[in-house]
Design a protein around this motif. Sequence first.
Motif, PDB file in Angstrom:
ATOM      1  N   LEU A 136       0.880 -16.368   1.346  1.00 38.22           N
ATOM      2  CA  LEU A 136       0.642 -16.800   2.715  1.00 38.22           C
ATOM      3  C   LEU A 136      -0.334 -15.849   3.392  1.00 38.22           C
ATOM      4  CD1 LEU A 136       1.606 -18.947   4.800  1.00 38.22           C
ATOM      5  CD2 LEU A 136       3.220 -17.233   5.611  1.00 38.22           C
ATOM      6  N   PHE A 137      -1.315 -16.417   4.137  1.00 39.10           N
ATOM      7  CA  PHE A 137      -2.198 -15.594   4.959  1.00 39.10           C
ATOM      8  C   PHE A 137      -1.387 -14.936   6.063  1.00 39.10           C
ATOM      9  CE2 PHE A 137      -6.153 -17.776   3.572  1.00 39.10           C
ATOM     10  CZ  PHE A 137      -6.983 -16.667   3.489  1.00 39.10           C
ATOM     11  N   GLN A 138      -1.721 -13.691   6.359  1.00 38.51           N
ATOM     12  CA  GLN A 138      -1.106 -12.971   7.465  1.00 38.51           C
ATOM     13  C   GLN A 138      -2.228 -12.447   8.355  1.00 38.51           C
ATOM     14  OE1 GLN A 138       2.575 -12.164   7.762  1.00 38.51           O
ATOM     15  NE2 GLN A 138       2.347 -14.035   6.575  1.00 38.51           N
ATOM     16  N   ASP A 139      -2.098 -12.622   9.658  1.00 40.47           N
ATOM     17  CA  ASP A 139      -3.076 -12.098  10.610  1.00 40.47           C
ATOM     18  C   ASP A 139      -2.707 -10.661  10.945  1.00 40.47           C
ATOM     19  OD1 ASP A 139      -4.659 -14.421  10.829  1.00 40.47           O
ATOM     20  OD2 ASP A 139      -3.123 -15.328  12.111  1.00 40.47           O
ATOM     21  N   THR A 140      -3.080  -9.755  10.053  1.00 40.70           N
ATOM     22  CA  THR A 140      -2.713  -8.346  10.194  1.00 40.70           C
ATOM     23  C   THR A 140      -3.621  -7.602  11.155  1.00 40.70           C
ATOM     24  OG1 THR A 140      -4.150  -7.735   8.360  1.00 40.70           O
ATOM     25  CG2 THR A 140      -1.851  -8.240   7.831  1.00 40.70           C
ATOM     26  N   GLY A 141      -4.839  -8.099  11.338  1.00 38.69           N
ATOM     27  CA  GLY A 141      -5.848  -7.350  12.067  1.00 38.69           C
ATOM     28  C   GLY A 141      -6.478  -6.344  11.115  1.00 38.69           C
ATOM     29  N   PRO A 142      -7.678  -5.873  11.450  1.00 33.61           N
ATOM     30  CA  PRO A 142      -8.341  -4.918  10.562  1.00 33.61           C
ATOM     31  C   PRO A 142      -7.692  -3.539  10.635  1.00 33.61           C
ATOM     32  CG  PRO A 142      -9.648  -5.282  12.540  1.00 33.61           C
ATOM     33  CD  PRO A 142      -8.487  -6.229  12.608  1.00 33.61           C
ATOM     34  N   GLY A 143      -7.769  -2.812   9.540  1.00 32.39           N
ATOM     35  CA  GLY A 143      -7.240  -1.447   9.508  1.00 32.39           C
ATOM     36  C   GLY A 143      -6.311  -1.215   8.334  1.00 32.39           C
ATOM     37  N   ARG A 144      -5.621  -0.091   8.389  1.00 34.70           N
ATOM     38  CA  ARG A 144      -4.684   0.306   7.335  1.00 34.70           C
ATOM     39  C   ARG A 144      -3.336  -0.365   7.596  1.00 34.70           C
ATOM     40  NH1 ARG A 144      -5.242   2.353   2.473  1.00 34.70           N
ATOM     41  NH2 ARG A 144      -3.610   3.751   1.821  1.00 34.70           N
ATOM     42  N   ASN A 152      17.493  -9.468  -0.347  1.00 40.70           N
ATOM     43  CA  ASN A 152      18.822  -9.578   0.247  1.00 40.70           C
ATOM     44  C   ASN A 152      19.922  -9.318  -0.783  1.00 40.70           C
ATOM     45  OD1 ASN A 152      18.662 -11.940  -1.260  1.00 40.70           O
ATOM     46  ND2 ASN A 152      19.679 -13.195   0.276  1.00 40.70           N
ATOM     47  N   ALA A 153      19.557  -8.747  -1.918  1.00 37.95           N
ATOM     48  CA  ALA A 153      20.528  -8.382  -2.953  1.00 37.95           C
ATOM     49  C   ALA A 153      20.339  -6.892  -3.263  1.00 37.95           C
ATOM     50  CB  ALA A 153      20.301  -9.228  -4.206  1.00 37.95           C
ATOM     51  N   ALA A 154      21.199  -6.362  -4.103  1.00 41.99           N
ATOM     52  CA  ALA A 154      21.053  -4.960  -4.499  1.00 41.99           C
ATOM     53  C   ALA A 154      19.675  -4.773  -5.133  1.00 41.99           C
ATOM     54  CB  ALA A 154      22.148  -4.581  -5.482  1.00 41.99           C
ATOM     55  N   SER A 155      18.896  -3.829  -4.598  1.00 44.24           N
ATOM     56  CA  SER A 155      17.531  -3.627  -5.085  1.00 44.24           C
ATOM     57  C   SER A 155      17.046  -2.232  -4.715  1.00 44.24           C
ATOM     58  CB  SER A 155      16.587  -4.664  -4.474  1.00 44.24           C
ATOM     59  OG  SER A 155      16.513  -4.501  -3.075  1.00 44.24           O
ATOM     60  N   ILE A 156      15.898  -1.888  -5.241  1.00 42.61           N
ATOM     61  CA  ILE A 156      15.226  -0.638  -4.884  1.00 42.61           C
ATOM     62  C   ILE A 156      13.959  -1.031  -4.131  1.00 42.61           C
ATOM     63  CG2 ILE A 156      14.145   1.464  -5.732  1.00 42.61           C
ATOM     64  CD1 ILE A 156      15.925   1.178  -8.242  1.00 42.61           C
ATOM     65  N   PRO A 157      13.930  -0.850  -2.798  1.00 46.52           N
ATOM     66  CA  PRO A 157      12.771  -1.266  -2.005  1.00 46.52           C
ATOM     67  C   PRO A 157      11.496  -0.534  -2.439  1.00 46.52           C
ATOM     68  CG  PRO A 157      14.639  -0.764  -0.601  1.00 46.52           C
ATOM     69  CD  PRO A 157      14.988  -0.292  -1.978  1.00 46.52           C
ATOM     70  N   ALA A 158      10.365  -1.117  -2.111  1.00 44.85           N
ATOM     71  CA  ALA A 158       9.064  -0.509  -2.416  1.00 44.85           C
ATOM     72  C   ALA A 158       8.252  -0.354  -1.157  1.00 44.85           C
ATOM     73  CB  ALA A 158       8.321  -1.390  -3.421  1.00 44.85           C
ATOM     74  N   ARG A 159       7.421   0.685  -1.131  1.00 42.24           N
ATOM     75  CA  ARG A 159       6.494   0.941  -0.032  1.00 42.24           C
ATOM     76  C   ARG A 159       5.087   1.042  -0.588  1.00 42.24           C
ATOM     77  NH1 ARG A 159       8.642   2.620   4.774  1.00 42.24           N
ATOM     78  NH2 ARG A 159      10.852   3.082   4.750  1.00 42.24           N
ATOM     79  N   ALA A 160       4.142   0.530   0.185  1.00 41.93           N
ATOM     80  CA  ALA A 160       2.738   0.619  -0.223  1.00 41.93           C
ATOM     81  C   ALA A 160       1.871   0.440   1.018  1.00 41.93           C
ATOM     82  CB  ALA A 160       2.417  -0.453  -1.256  1.00 41.93           C
ATOM     83  N   SER A 161       0.561   0.619   0.840  1.00 37.90           N
ATOM     84  CA  SER A 161      -0.381   0.377   1.935  1.00 37.90           C
ATOM     85  C   SER A 161      -1.687  -0.145   1.361  1.00 37.90           C
ATOM     86  CB  SER A 161      -0.595   1.646   2.754  1.00 37.90           C
ATOM     87  OG  SER A 161      -1.132   2.659   1.945  1.00 37.90           O
ATOM     88  N   PHE A 162      -2.457  -0.791   2.215  1.00 41.70           N
ATOM     89  CA  PHE A 162      -3.752  -1.338   1.823  1.00 41.70           C
ATOM     90  C   PHE A 162      -4.626  -1.442   3.071  1.00 41.70           C
ATOM     91  CE2 PHE A 162      -1.032  -4.876   2.898  1.00 41.70           C
ATOM     92  CZ  PHE A 162      -1.839  -5.781   3.564  1.00 41.70           C
ATOM     93  N   ASP A 163      -5.920  -1.618   2.856  1.00 45.79           N
ATOM     94  CA  ASP A 163      -6.881  -1.721   3.950  1.00 45.79           C
ATOM     95  C   ASP A 163      -7.366  -3.142   4.109  1.00 45.79           C
ATOM     96  OD1 ASP A 163      -7.031   1.069   4.729  1.00 45.79           O
ATOM     97  OD2 ASP A 163      -7.998   1.409   2.798  1.00 45.79           O
ATOM     98  N   VAL A 164      -7.447  -3.587   5.369  1.00 47.99           N
ATOM     99  CA  VAL A 164      -7.937  -4.926   5.698  1.00 47.99           C
ATOM    100  C   VAL A 164      -9.292  -4.758   6.381  1.00 47.99           C
ATOM    101  CG1 VAL A 164      -7.506  -7.024   7.017  1.00 47.99           C
ATOM    102  CG2 VAL A 164      -5.605  -5.800   5.980  1.00 47.99           C
ATOM    103  N   PRO A 165     -10.340  -5.394   5.822  1.00 46.47           N
ATOM    104  CA  PRO A 165     -11.672  -5.242   6.435  1.00 46.47           C
ATOM    105  C   PRO A 165     -11.774  -5.952   7.786  1.00 46.47           C
ATOM    106  CG  PRO A 165     -11.765  -6.749   4.563  1.00 46.47           C
ATOM    107  CD  PRO A 165     -10.365  -6.216   4.619  1.00 46.47           C
TER     108      PRO A 165
END
Length: 166
Positions: A136-144, A152-165
């Motif tokens: 799905l497209f997300q309107d994140t705006g430009p930037g980091r 919603n079940a037992a899991s190990i969450p993940a974190r990350a980052s990316f740049d939007v032009p």
Amino acid sequence: MTASQGDSMRGGGRATGGRRLNPAGAALLAIAALALTPAAADAATTQFPQVPSMAHGGLCWTNIRTWADTSPQWPGRAVLNMRADPVAGIGPGAYPLAPLCEVYTTVAWRNLTTGATGTYANPIVVGIYGSILYSLFQDTGPGRVEVVVTTNAASIPARASFDVPA
């Protein structure tokens, strides 16, 4: 035999005039086509760490894969993608070793440049061949943009980052 039948037998024909492109001309056309093709090098795909997760519908577990696609063709927007690897475990029904399970997955994002926030959440149905792709497209705006992927079940969450032009 008519003239048009003779042309078709010789491989010529009125549409092409019987001309053939020599190899040097073909190479020149290929180079020109590549030079005129829009650059896709500016598009970027950022893979996020996998999220190992249990799933509902039996004793099931899988890995959730998520990533973002960005491009200058969509300034200030990103496509968030999610899919599951093939499920493992035991489920109910006639085929307990081929369970069909579900896990609700959320990608929460925050633009560190603008402060904008949002979520992309979807139930992922997963079987022995994995799941379909959910995007799905997300309107994140430009930037980091920083993301946190959870289920919603037992899991190990993940974190990350990316740049939007812009």
